[in-house]
Design a protein around this motif. Structure first.
Motif, PDB file in Angstrom:
ATOM      1  N   GLU A  10       0.861  -1.247   0.016  1.00  0.00           N
ATOM      2  CA  GLU A  10       0.193   0.082  -0.016  1.00  0.00           C
ATOM      3  C   GLU A  10       0.745   1.142   0.036  1.00  0.00           C
ATOM      4  OE1 GLU A  10      -3.908  -1.502   2.173  1.00  0.00           O
ATOM      5  OE2 GLU A  10      -2.511  -0.647   3.157  1.00  0.00           O
ATOM      6  N   ARG A  11       2.128   1.021   0.554  1.00  0.00           N
ATOM      7  CA  ARG A  11       3.161   2.141   0.564  1.00  0.00           C
ATOM      8  C   ARG A  11       3.143   2.911  -0.941  1.00  0.00           C
ATOM      9  NH1 ARG A  11       7.840   0.141   3.541  1.00  0.00           N
ATOM     10  NH2 ARG A  11       6.296  -0.916   4.780  1.00  0.00           N
ATOM     11  N   PRO A  12       3.127   4.085  -1.025  1.00  0.00           N
ATOM     12  CA  PRO A  12       3.195   4.548  -2.440  1.00  0.00           C
ATOM     13  C   PRO A  12       4.591   4.126  -2.960  1.00  0.00           C
ATOM     14  CG  PRO A  12       3.260   6.409  -0.753  1.00  0.00           C
ATOM     15  CD  PRO A  12       2.868   5.078  -0.066  1.00  0.00           C
ATOM     16  N   PRO A  14       5.657   4.763  -6.585  1.00  0.00           N
ATOM     17  CA  PRO A  14       6.211   5.329  -7.643  1.00  0.00           C
ATOM     18  C   PRO A  14       6.526   6.391  -7.219  1.00  0.00           C
ATOM     19  CG  PRO A  14       3.507   5.287  -7.822  1.00  0.00           C
ATOM     20  CD  PRO A  14       4.090   4.533  -6.711  1.00  0.00           C
ATOM     21  N   GLY A  15       7.687   7.010  -7.904  1.00  0.00           N
ATOM     22  CA  GLY A  15       8.268   8.050  -7.211  1.00  0.00           C
ATOM     23  C   GLY A  15       8.841   8.184  -5.865  1.00  0.00           C
ATOM     24  N   LYS A  16       9.027   6.756  -5.332  1.00  0.00           N
ATOM     25  CA  LYS A  16       9.467   6.855  -4.147  1.00  0.00           C
ATOM     26  C   LYS A  16      10.936   7.315  -4.008  1.00  0.00           C
ATOM     27  CE  LYS A  16      10.128   2.412  -1.937  1.00  0.00           C
ATOM     28  NZ  LYS A  16      10.008   1.174  -1.541  1.00  0.00           N
ATOM     29  N   ARG A  18      12.440   9.507  -5.537  1.00  0.00           N
ATOM     30  CA  ARG A  18      12.568  10.937  -5.587  1.00  0.00           C
ATOM     31  C   ARG A  18      12.312  11.577  -4.405  1.00  0.00           C
ATOM     32  NH1 ARG A  18       9.865  14.290 -10.290  1.00  0.00           N
ATOM     33  NH2 ARG A  18      10.210  12.351 -11.272  1.00  0.00           N
TER      34      ARG A  18
ATOM     35  N   LYS B 111      15.632   6.352   5.827  1.00  0.00           N
ATOM     36  CA  LYS B 111      15.832   4.757   5.277  1.00  0.00           C
ATOM     37  C   LYS B 111      16.979   4.229   6.168  1.00  0.00           C
ATOM     38  CE  LYS B 111      13.335   4.485   1.572  1.00  0.00           C
ATOM     39  NZ  LYS B 111      12.127   5.697   2.281  1.00  0.00           N
ATOM     40  N   ARG B 191       2.847   7.438   5.727  1.00  0.00           N
ATOM     41  CA  ARG B 191       3.189   6.470   4.809  1.00  0.00           C
ATOM     42  C   ARG B 191       1.886   6.175   3.669  1.00  0.00           C
ATOM     43  NH1 ARG B 191       5.983   1.956   7.581  1.00  0.00           N
ATOM     44  NH2 ARG B 191       8.303   3.041   7.833  1.00  0.00           N
ATOM     45  N   GLN B 192       0.836   6.801   4.273  1.00  0.00           N
ATOM     46  CA  GLN B 192      -0.560   6.859   3.403  1.00  0.00           C
ATOM     47  C   GLN B 192      -0.615   7.934   2.565  1.00  0.00           C
ATOM     48  OE1 GLN B 192      -3.790   4.956   4.724  1.00  0.00           O
ATOM     49  NE2 GLN B 192      -2.597   3.652   5.932  1.00  0.00           N
ATOM     50  N   ILE B 193       0.361   8.770   2.608  1.00  0.00           N
ATOM     51  CA  ILE B 193       0.406  10.048   1.767  1.00  0.00           C
ATOM     52  C   ILE B 193       0.861   9.840   0.231  1.00  0.00           C
ATOM     53  CG2 ILE B 193       0.967  12.463   1.488  1.00  0.00           C
ATOM     54  CD1 ILE B 193       1.213  12.761   4.552  1.00  0.00           C
ATOM     55  N   PRO B 194       0.018  10.018  -0.749  1.00  0.00           N
ATOM     56  CA  PRO B 194       0.739   9.605  -2.080  1.00  0.00           C
ATOM     57  C   PRO B 194       2.004  10.508  -2.323  1.00  0.00           C
ATOM     58  CG  PRO B 194      -1.404  10.534  -2.435  1.00  0.00           C
ATOM     59  CD  PRO B 194      -1.178  10.287  -0.872  1.00  0.00           C
ATOM     60  N   ALA B 195       2.933   9.734  -2.971  1.00  0.00           N
ATOM     61  CA  ALA B 195       4.181  10.304  -3.298  1.00  0.00           C
ATOM     62  C   ALA B 195       4.044  11.258  -4.539  1.00  0.00           C
ATOM     63  CB  ALA B 195       5.432   9.447  -3.736  1.00  0.00           C
ATOM     64  N   SER B 196       2.756  11.044  -5.173  1.00  0.00           N
ATOM     65  CA  SER B 196       2.670  11.949  -6.294  1.00  0.00           C
ATOM     66  C   SER B 196       2.471  13.449  -5.937  1.00  0.00           C
ATOM     67  CB  SER B 196       1.534  11.337  -7.191  1.00  0.00           C
ATOM     68  OG  SER B 196       0.252  11.365  -6.221  1.00  0.00           O
ATOM     69  N   GLU B 199       5.653  14.987  -5.466  1.00  0.00           N
ATOM     70  CA  GLU B 199       6.253  15.496  -6.858  1.00  0.00           C
ATOM     71  C   GLU B 199       5.708  16.475  -7.575  1.00  0.00           C
ATOM     72  OE1 GLU B 199       5.893  11.917  -9.186  1.00  0.00           O
ATOM     73  OE2 GLU B 199       6.812  10.688  -7.427  1.00  0.00           O
ATOM     74  N   GLN B 202       6.729  19.621  -6.025  1.00  0.00           N
ATOM     75  CA  GLN B 202       8.237  19.770  -6.164  1.00  0.00           C
ATOM     76  C   GLN B 202       8.176  20.634  -7.771  1.00  0.00           C
ATOM     77  OE1 GLN B 202      10.615  16.406  -6.259  1.00  0.00           O
ATOM     78  NE2 GLN B 202      12.097  17.364  -5.094  1.00  0.00           N
TER      79      GLN B 202
END
Lengths: 294, 308
Positions: A10-12, A14-16, A18, B111, B191-196, B199, B202
Motif C-alpha cells: 500500500e505504500r506509495p 511510484p516516485g519513491k 525522488r 531510510k 506512509r499513506q500520503i501519496p508520493a505523487s 512530486e 516539487q
C-alpha cells in the motif's frame, strides 16, 4: 494474507526514490530524532549502570559513569527477596488471562463476521464490544472490587485474572474481526461445500489465516496485563499474591535508601519483556500499525 | 502499561455468511459473558454505587440517594481534580503532538537508521508505569539523583516537592512513555500520503517547509485527530504513574480525577463519593471522545485515501 506484505504494497511506490531523496535533508526532523533518542536512552542507560554499583559508589561517583567496581550484589539481593515468586505470579496472571481472552475473542470475532448478516443478536454483540472500547478500567474498579469480594476471590491471583481477561476482549475482537473479514468469501464457501462445520472452519481456515493478528493481539494484551498495576493494587493484599509491578512498588517503599537495589529490581522486571520484544518486535510493530490503521 | 482505549475506525460487518448464523452464534457467548460480567455490569454498578454509602467494613450497602453526589459536588476538591486533570491533558497534548508528528514524519522517510531508531524509540512503551515512575523518582531526587551527582543546579531542584514542577514532571514522564506510540501512529499516517503529491509540489517549486505545511500537515488531519483522541481520553485514566511518582502530591498538586477516586474510595473508605467521581470520569471521557470525533467529521476512515 500476510499483513506486512499488504501494508508494504500500500505504500506509495511510484516516485519513491525522488521522494526519499527529498526527505533525506529533513534536518529538523533528524535533529529531533537524535535528541529524542538521547532522552529515551539516557534514563535507561542510567538504570542499567547504577544497578551494578555498590551503594557508596552510587553516592560518590559521577552518576553517568559506569561503576568503577561493578557488582552483582544488588541482583543477588533482589533475587533473594522473592523476585522469583512475583515473576511466577506475573506469568500466571498474564498467561491465565491473555490466553483465554484471545481464544474467546477470536471465536467472537469469527461469529460476528460470519453471522452478523443474518443475526441481529450478533450485530448487537459487535456494537457492545465497540462501546466497550471506551470503558476505562479505572472508572469501574470499585464495582469490580465489590464483585471480587462477593465471589470470595479477594487476594487471589484469580481476582486479577478475571477483570484482565474481560478488558482484553473488546480490542481483541475488533482487531481479529478486521482480519477474519479479509478471508475471501469463496474459501468459506468451499469449506462449506466440503461439509466442514463452522467449528472446523474456524480452526482449519480462519485460524491459520489470522495467525499474524493473533500473535500481535496476544503480545499487545500480554504487555498490558504484565505491566498492570491498579488491579493487583486493589484486588490483592498479601505479599504472596503480588505481581511484578506491585512488588516493584512496595520494594521501592521498603528499600528506598538502597537505590541501586531498587534499580536492579527495575531491570529484572523489565528484562523478560525486553527479551520478548527483541524476539517479536517485527510482528508487534507491523501488527500494531496494521491493526490501528485498518 | 495503560494505553488508552483506542478509537479505531471500524467497518460494518460484511455479509460473508451464507445465512447459517444459528451455528455460529454460540461462539460469541464466552466473550460476551466475560465482558458483560466485568465490563458492563461494573459500569452499571458504579452508577448505582454512587447513590449509596457503602464502606468496606459493612456487609450491606445502604442506599442514600443523592448524598454522595451532593458531597462530591460541593467539595472544592472536585474542581481542583478536574483542573489538574485538564492541565495534565492539555500540557501533555501540547508536548507530545509536535514531537510525535516530527518524529513520525522523520522515521517514515528516513531510510538508513529507520529500523534501528524505530526499535529504540519503542522501548519506553514496554516498561511498566511503576518501573518508569520509580526510575524518574530516583533520577530526579534532589539529594542523590542525577542533578546532585553532576552538580547541575538546573537538575538539582526539588522536582517532586514543588507543586508546579511536580505537575511538569508528570507531563514529561507521561510523554516519555507515550511519544513512541504516537510516533508510530504518525509514521503510519505519513506512509499513506501519496508520493505523487510531493512530486507535483516539487514541480511547482515548493520547498520542504512549504511541502510540510501544505501537504503533510493537511493530509495528516485525521491521523492528528485519532492520535489526539487517544492522548486526551487516555490522560483521564493516568493512575499508576501519578500514584507511584507523587501519590497525588505535593499537597494535592497532582491529584487528578483517577487519583482522587482512589483516595476517596480505597484510602478514605468513601465508596459512594468515589463512585460518583468514577461516573464523572466516564462522562468526561465520553464527552471528549464525541467532541473530538465531531471535530474530525463523521467519516475519518475513508478520507485518508482522498486525493489518490
Amino acid at each position: 494474507m500476510d499483513k506486512r506484505d499488504v501494508s508494504r504494497a500500500e505504500r506509495p511506490s511510484p516516485g519513491k526514490k525522488r521522494g526519499s531523496r527529498l526527505r533525506h535533508h529533513n534536518f529538523l526532523g533528524g535533529l529531533a530524532g537524535w535528541l529524542w533518542l538521547i532522552v529515551v536512552l539516557l534514563p535507561i542507560y542510567w538504570i542499567v549502570i547504577t544497578s551494578f554499583k555498590v551503594q557508596s559508589d552510587y553516592y560518590a561517583t559521577n552518576p553517568l559513569l559506569p561503576p568503577t567496581s561493578p557488582t552483582l550484589e544488588n541482583y543477588r539481593f533482589v533475587l533473594e527477596n522473592d523476585f522469583v515468586r512475583y515473576f511466577v505470579n506475573s506469568v500466571i496472571v498474564t498467561v491465565g488471562s491473555v490466553g483465554p481472552a484471545v481464544l474467546v475473542s477470536f471465536m467472537a470475532a469469527y461469529a460476528i463476521v460470519r453471522g452478523s448478516a443474518a443475526s441481529r443478536f450478533l450485530r448487537g454483540v459487535n456494537g457492545l464490544f465497540l462501546m466497550g472500547l471506551a470503558i476505562p478500567l479505572q472508572a469501574v474498579i470499585i464495582p469490580i472490587y465489590l464483585i471480587i469480594i462477593k465471589l470470595q476471590m479477594y487476594d487471589t491471583l484469580g481476582a486479577i485474572i478475571l477483570p484482565s481477561l474481560a478488558f482484553a476482549i473488546p480490542l481483541s475482537v475488533l482487531v481479529l474481526g478486521n482480519f477474519v473479514r479479509d478471508v475471501p468469501k469463496e474459501l468459506f464457501e468451499s469449506m462449506r461445500m466440503d461439509g466442514a462445520t463452522e467449528w472446523g472452519t474456524l480452526w482449519r481456515l480462519a485460524f491459520p489465516l489470522t495467525r499474524p493478528a493473533l500473535v500481535t493481539v496476544t503480545i499487545y494484551q500480554g504487555l498490558t496485563v504484565w505491566n498492570g498495576f491498579i488491579l493487583p493494587l486493589i484486588l490483592t493484599q498479601s505479599p504472596e499474591q503480588r505481581t511484578l509491578p506491585l512488588a516493584l512498588w512496595s520494594f521501592q517503599g521498603q528499600y528506598s535508601v538502597n537505590i541501586p537495589a531498587v534499580l536492579a529490581s527495575v531491570v529484572l522486571t523489565t528484562l523478560p519483556i525486553l527479551t520478548l520484544y527483541i524476539i517479536g518486535r517485527r510482528q508487534l510493530l507491523s501488527g500494531l500499525t496494521a491493526g490501528f490503521s485498518k | 502499561m495503560t494505553i488508552a482505549p483506542p478509537v479505531v475506525q471500524t467497518a460494518p460487518p460484511s455479509a460473508t455468511s451464507g445465512g447459517r448464523s444459528g451455528s455460529v452464534t454460540w461462539m460469541a457467548w464466552p466473550a460476551l459473558v466475560a465482558f458483560v460480567g466485568f465490563g458492563v455490569v461494573p459500569l452499571i454498578g458504579v452508577l448505582l454505587l454512587s447513590f449509596t454509602s457503602w464502606n468496606r467494613l459493612s456487609q450491606d450497602i445502604p442506599f442514600t440517594g443523592l448524598d454522595s453526589w451532593r458531597s462530591v459536588l460541593s467539595d472544592p476538591g472536585l474542581p481542583h481534580a478536574l483542573w489538574v486533570t485538564f492541565l495534565i491533558m492539555a500540557l501533555s497534548w501540547l508536548f507530545q503532538t509536535p514531537i510525535s508528528l516530527l518524529l513520525g514524519v522523520f522515521i517514515a522517510a528516513q531510510k538508513r537508521y529507520r529500523s534501528v531508531l524505530a526499535v529504540l524509540f519503542f522501548v519506553p512503551l514496554l516498561l511498566s508505569q511503576a518501573a518508569i515512575s520509580i526510575t524518574y523518582k530516583a533520577l530526579l531526587d534532589p539529594n542523590f539523583g542525577l542533578g546532585a551527582g553532576l552538580g547541575w543546579p538546573f537538575l538539582q531542584q526539588d522536582w517532586l516537592g514543588d507543586s508546579t514542577l511536580a505537575l511538569g514532571v508528570v507531563v514529561f514522564v507521561v510523554s516519555w512513555q507515550f511519544i513512541p506510540f504516537h510516533t508510530l501512529i504518525y509514521q503510519g499516517g505519513v506512509r499513506q500520503i501519496p508520493a505523487s503529491m510531493y512530486e507535483a509540489a516539487q514541480i511547482d517549486g515548493a520547498g520542504r517547509v512549504r511541502q510540510f505545511f501544505s501537504i503533510t500537515l493537511p493530509q495528516l488531519k485525521y491521523t492528528i485527530i485519532t492520535s489526539s483522541t487517544l492522548m486526551v481520553v487516555g490522560s483521564l485514566t493516568f493512575f499508576d504513574l501519578i500514584w507511584v511518582l507523587t501519590a497525588g502530591g505535593p499537597g494535592d498538586a497532582t491529584r487528578a480525577l483517577a487519583v482522587d477516586m482512589y483516595q476517596r474510595g480505597f484510602k478514605a473508605d468513601l465508596m459512594g463519593p468515589a463512585s460518583a467521581i468514577a461516573v464523572i470520569l466516564v462522562l468526561v471521557g465520553l464527552a471528549l471522545a464525541l467532541g473530538l470525533r465531531r471535530l474530525g467529521g463523521r467519516d475519518a476512515s475513508s478520507s485518508q485515501l482522498e486525493g489518490v
